[in-house]
Design an enzyme around this catalytic site. Sequence first.
Site, PDB file in Angstrom:
ATOM      1  N   GLU A  26      37.069  51.100  48.358  1.00 24.29           N
ATOM      2  CA  GLU A  26      36.819  49.474  48.805  1.00 24.29           C
ATOM      3  C   GLU A  26      38.195  49.759  49.887  1.00 24.29           C
ATOM      4  OE1 GLU A  26      34.809  46.978  47.441  1.00 24.29           O
ATOM      5  OE2 GLU A  26      34.682  45.523  49.357  1.00 24.29           O
ATOM      6  N   ASN A  71      32.013  44.034  49.756  1.00 25.86           N
ATOM      7  CA  ASN A  71      31.819  43.235  50.349  1.00 25.86           C
ATOM      8  C   ASN A  71      31.909  43.775  51.468  1.00 25.86           C
ATOM      9  OD1 ASN A  71      30.022  41.926  48.384  1.00 25.86           O
ATOM     10  ND2 ASN A  71      32.246  40.824  47.892  1.00 25.86           N
ATOM     11  N   ASN A 171      25.635  46.521  51.489  1.00 30.83           N
ATOM     12  CA  ASN A 171      26.279  46.816  50.091  1.00 30.83           C
ATOM     13  C   ASN A 171      25.755  45.079  49.954  1.00 30.83           C
ATOM     14  OD1 ASN A 171      28.324  46.798  47.700  1.00 30.83           O
ATOM     15  ND2 ASN A 171      28.882  44.730  49.222  1.00 30.83           N
ATOM     16  N   GLU A 172      25.224  44.944  48.881  1.00 32.72           N
ATOM     17  CA  GLU A 172      25.003  43.580  48.051  1.00 32.72           C
ATOM     18  C   GLU A 172      24.317  43.022  48.456  1.00 32.72           C
ATOM     19  OE1 GLU A 172      27.978  42.589  45.920  1.00 32.72           O
ATOM     20  OE2 GLU A 172      27.673  43.695  43.626  1.00 32.72           O
ATOM     21  N   TYR A 243      28.693  44.857  35.990  1.00 28.28           N
ATOM     22  CA  TYR A 243      30.008  45.146  35.365  1.00 28.28           C
ATOM     23  C   TYR A 243      29.696  43.981  34.258  1.00 28.28           C
ATOM     24  CZ  TYR A 243      31.706  45.942  40.430  1.00 28.28           C
ATOM     25  OH  TYR A 243      32.313  46.418  41.240  1.00 28.28           O
ATOM     26  N   GLU A 291      28.182  50.773  41.428  1.00 25.96           N
ATOM     27  CA  GLU A 291      28.876  49.809  40.618  1.00 25.96           C
ATOM     28  C   GLU A 291      29.246  49.231  39.510  1.00 25.96           C
ATOM     29  OE1 GLU A 291      30.376  46.977  43.303  1.00 25.96           O
ATOM     30  OE2 GLU A 291      30.130  47.634  45.670  1.00 25.96           O
ATOM     31  N   GLN A 348      36.281  50.627  40.409  1.00 24.78           N
ATOM     32  CA  GLN A 348      36.723  51.117  42.054  1.00 24.78           C
ATOM     33  C   GLN A 348      37.473  52.160  40.696  1.00 24.78           C
ATOM     34  OE1 GLN A 348      37.252  49.422  44.994  1.00 24.78           O
ATOM     35  NE2 GLN A 348      36.226  47.531  44.981  1.00 24.78           N
TER      36      GLN A 348
HETATM   37  O1  AHR Z   1      33.947  45.928  43.129  1.00 26.88           O
HETATM   38  C1  AHR Z   1      34.100  44.785  43.517  1.00 26.88           C
HETATM   39  C2  AHR Z   1      32.973  44.333  44.773  1.00 26.88           C
HETATM   40  O2  AHR Z   1      32.245  44.015  43.886  1.00 26.88           O
HETATM   41  C3  AHR Z   1      32.997  44.632  45.771  1.00 26.88           C
HETATM   42  O3  AHR Z   1      33.268  44.916  46.791  1.00 26.88           O
HETATM   43  C4  AHR Z   1      31.473  43.979  45.911  1.00 26.88           C
HETATM   44  O4  AHR Z   1      29.984  45.126  46.108  1.00 26.88           O
HETATM   45  C5  AHR Z   1      31.700  43.828  43.998  1.00 26.88           C
HETATM   46  O5  AHR Z   1      30.750  42.732  44.687  1.00 26.88           O
END
Ligand code: AHR
Length: 505
Positions: A26, A71, A171-172, A243, A291, A348
């Site tokens: 990113e 993001n 994204n999100e 996550y 992710e 990432q």
């Molecule tokens: O990977 C970091 C961030 O986590 C990304 O930009 C977003 O998509 C997620 O909230």
Amino acid sequence: MNGKIYINRNFTVGKAEDTLYGGFIEHIGRAVYSGIYEPSHPTADKDGFRQDVIELVRELDMPVTRYPGGNFVSGFDWKDAIGPQNERPARPDCAWKSIEPNSVGIDEFMKWCKKANTTPIYAVNLGTGTPKSAQEIVEYCNLPGGTYWSDKRKQNGSATPHNIKYWCLGNEMDGDWQIGHKTPQEYGRIAHETAKMMKIIDGSIKLCACGSSSGTLPSFALWDEQIMQYLYDDVDYLSIHRYFGNGDKNIAKFLASPEELDRRIEDVIACCDAVKAQKKSSKTIMISLDEWNVWYRTNGKTDETHAWKTAPPILEENYDMADVLVVGGSLLSMLDHADRLKMACIAQTVNVIAPIMTEKGGKAWKQSIYYPFLETSRHGRGMVMRSVVDSPAYTPAPGREPVKYLRAAAVWNQEKNEIAIFAINRAAETMDFSAELGDFSTPSLIEAKEIHHPDLDAKNSADAQNITSKSIDLHLAELKGNQLSAQLKPYSWNMFLLKLQNPAR
Ligand code: AHR
């Protein structure tokens, strides 16, 4: 404590696609600038890319890399980052409060992909972006020439099309932190029109709808089902982001994170299949975990001293031995769902919550989590076996299902005629481990590896590789007929590679 895995040649989950071992770059922090791209670095090539980083990415063998966000993408105009580099505008990146110089854009990233032996999963901007802009980037990238944007690409130095196959529709979009956050109805409509317009330009592309970004959001699951009402016929994948963290320092609970991932994948599959049933469709939607990682130390801690700088050091999580077990276990969860989970991107790849770290002007080095990813990427490709795992279990948190101390999976690489058995001991004591290979007869053990450190808080740094994957003496494992036995150290990640007789029996 005993732990055992049973497999049988006739019982399989599905093929573990190579695309399970994807990464993510990113435009955030030092992922791009001083991560993959640093023209003044001693290892930089003529295009400004760090070759030390390229070597490490190649070693991880990531067939796909998601780009350019995250993001970031929801405020990004891809047209700012094409053409002569010195004419590109610097813009405020409002997702991360940084300055984006736009020195790297799609044409540079495609060059990096070729060098790093990966291909992009390109996320279009559906925050502030429009269906037209998304259509135009498909035209820029995938049409050979003869139109305004495809000819622009040629003028910009890429004579042949980039032919990007995988695309994310935003994204999100259900997160209120997202620039251009949308309701499911708003997202469903714009994503449907965008998909339609992108596919008019190139009908061969594969699309991923933006699933709910977190299981803790009230919109979770409902969002997924609602947007799929609009997008079921348009897309091939629905995304999950997951996550894990250990903010409350509860190791037993943290190590049970892979079972949370199991649950998340199964919940999202259920959402897709509910829409399949309602639509009476014969199509099945696949899942893209685009992710995933451990991320908690740097989450939610915005340091204002970094605001409005170019490539500030943000989200630079330093991983430990406990994280190895969670990252390794998450990969096993993915394998166990290989019939429906067809794509995944560790988030990432470089510097930002990443297995690879760099020093500006200095070294590139491997975090602890580099190793379970490396070994699973190397040996976890092929047919995933449906395994039965037997071991004592514990309750990770009140109200949660018991979780077995042993997390294990087996992958049969039919081309090489090898079986890799992955086994994670989540207990504080040594485990007497065995693998019953059913009707796979006369295997021989050709490799055994472990990742272990007695201190779960141990970490790597630019100067110390305290945690690595190490080959273990094959004599420490015993193979009797089709039963493998070995002792697994407390809190350890392990892999046993077996060669089968040809033809496999
Ligand atoms: O990977 C970091 C961030 O986590 C990304 O930009 C977003 O998509 C997620 O909230």
